[in-house]
Design a protein around this motif. Structure first.
Motif, short mmCIF file in Angstrom:
data_model
loop_
_atom_site.label_atom_id
_atom_site.label_comp_id
_atom_site.label_asym_id
_atom_site.label_seq_id
_atom_site.Cartn_x
_atom_site.Cartn_y
_atom_site.Cartn_z
N ALA A 199 0.36 -4.49 -0.71
CA ALA A 199 0.74 -4.70 0.69
C ALA A 199 2.02 -5.53 0.78
N ASN A 200 2.15 -6.49 -0.10
CA ASN A 200 3.34 -7.33 -0.11
C ASN A 200 4.59 -6.53 -0.49
N ALA B 37 2.13 2.07 1.85
CA ALA B 37 2.43 2.48 3.22
C ALA B 37 1.84 1.49 4.22
N GLY B 38 0.65 0.98 3.94
CA GLY B 38 0.03 0.02 4.83
C GLY B 38 0.86 -1.23 5.00
N GLY C 295 -1.45 -5.34 7.34
CA GLY C 295 -1.51 -4.26 6.36
C GLY C 295 -2.62 -4.48 5.36
N SER C 296 -2.74 -5.71 4.86
CA SER C 296 -3.79 -6.04 3.90
C SER C 296 -5.18 -5.81 4.50
N ILE D 116 -5.96 5.46 12.63
CA ILE D 116 -5.54 6.65 11.89
C ILE D 116 -5.30 6.29 10.43
N PHE D 117 -4.69 5.13 10.19
CA PHE D 117 -4.43 4.69 8.82
C PHE D 117 -5.74 4.48 8.07
N ILE D 118 -6.71 3.82 8.71
CA ILE D 118 -8.01 3.59 8.09
C ILE D 118 -8.71 4.93 7.81
N LEU D 119 -8.57 5.88 8.75
CA LEU D 119 -9.16 7.21 8.56
C LEU D 119 -8.52 7.92 7.38
N LEU D 120 -7.20 7.80 7.24
CA LEU D 120 -6.50 8.38 6.09
C LEU D 120 -7.07 7.83 4.79
#
Length: 201
Positions: free
Chosen positions: A157-158, A53-54, A63-64, A32-36
């Protein structure tokens, strides 16, 4: 996109809203995150918000990875939309600050995209659409995007991953890295602008 809007995810820039929405899908949260990230360029949603957010949702390492995959998918979508719909799409995006580097991409396409991707101050989506309008090969666009966005992805991401540890030593290090990235980006942006102007002459 309708579902995302109904849940208030892409309608306003709140990292917590994205986190709550994505985690609600359980084991499918990464997809879902990748789709966003893939669909966000359609409305020019700030990629920095999604990157933060990732990191917050999945931690630094995963996340990265998901940010990179999502950004590549989103960049690819923008690239081919611009290439397929060409003139009609350019007219609709006339209000955006699209870049014209038709001449420069003939011999320096990979390097131009790489330099632009290294500058987080230049909107990610604008570069993707502009590249699609140009004659650059997709393979050059893809690998230049992959390499060029890595520094920014790792920094964002960090920060997202360390945001729960506000006030800690690690948190301040992540903020320092962001400041350093912005400073370097400002310098690179000036140099890239001069190089683009030189190529277009």
């Amino acid at each position: 996109m309708f579902i995302f809007y109904q849940n208030g995810v892409l309608s306003y820039a709140q990292v917590e809203a994205i986190k709550t929405f994505v985690l609600g899908f359980g084991i499918y949260a990464p997809l879902i995150f990748i789709l966003l990230f893939t669909l966000a360029p359609l409305i020019f949603f700030p990629d920095g918000i999604l990157a933060l957010a990732g990191g917050l949702i999945f931690g630094f390492a995963w996340g990265s990875l998901y940010i990179v995959l999502g950004a590549l998918c989103g960049g690819t979508l923008s690239f081919f939309l611009a290439r397929l719909y060409g003139k009609a799409m350019r007219e609709k995006l006339a209000h955006e600050k699209l870049m014209n580097f038709q001449k420069s991409v003939k011999k320096h396409g990979f390097m131009m995209i790489l330099l632009l991707r290294l500058v987080p101050l230049v909107p990610f989506n604008i570069i993707s659409y502009s590249a699609g309008f140009s004659t650059i090969r997709y393979v050059d666009f893809f690998f230049a995007t992959l390499l060029g966005m890595l520094p920014g992805v790792l920094v964002y991401a960090n920060i997202g991953a360390q945001s729960l540890a506000f006030g800690s030593h690690e948190f301040y290090i992540s903020i320092s890295l962001l400041v350093a990235l912005v400073v370097v980006s400002m310098i690179l942006k000036h140099r890239v602008k001069k190089r683009l102007e030189a190529y277009e002459k």
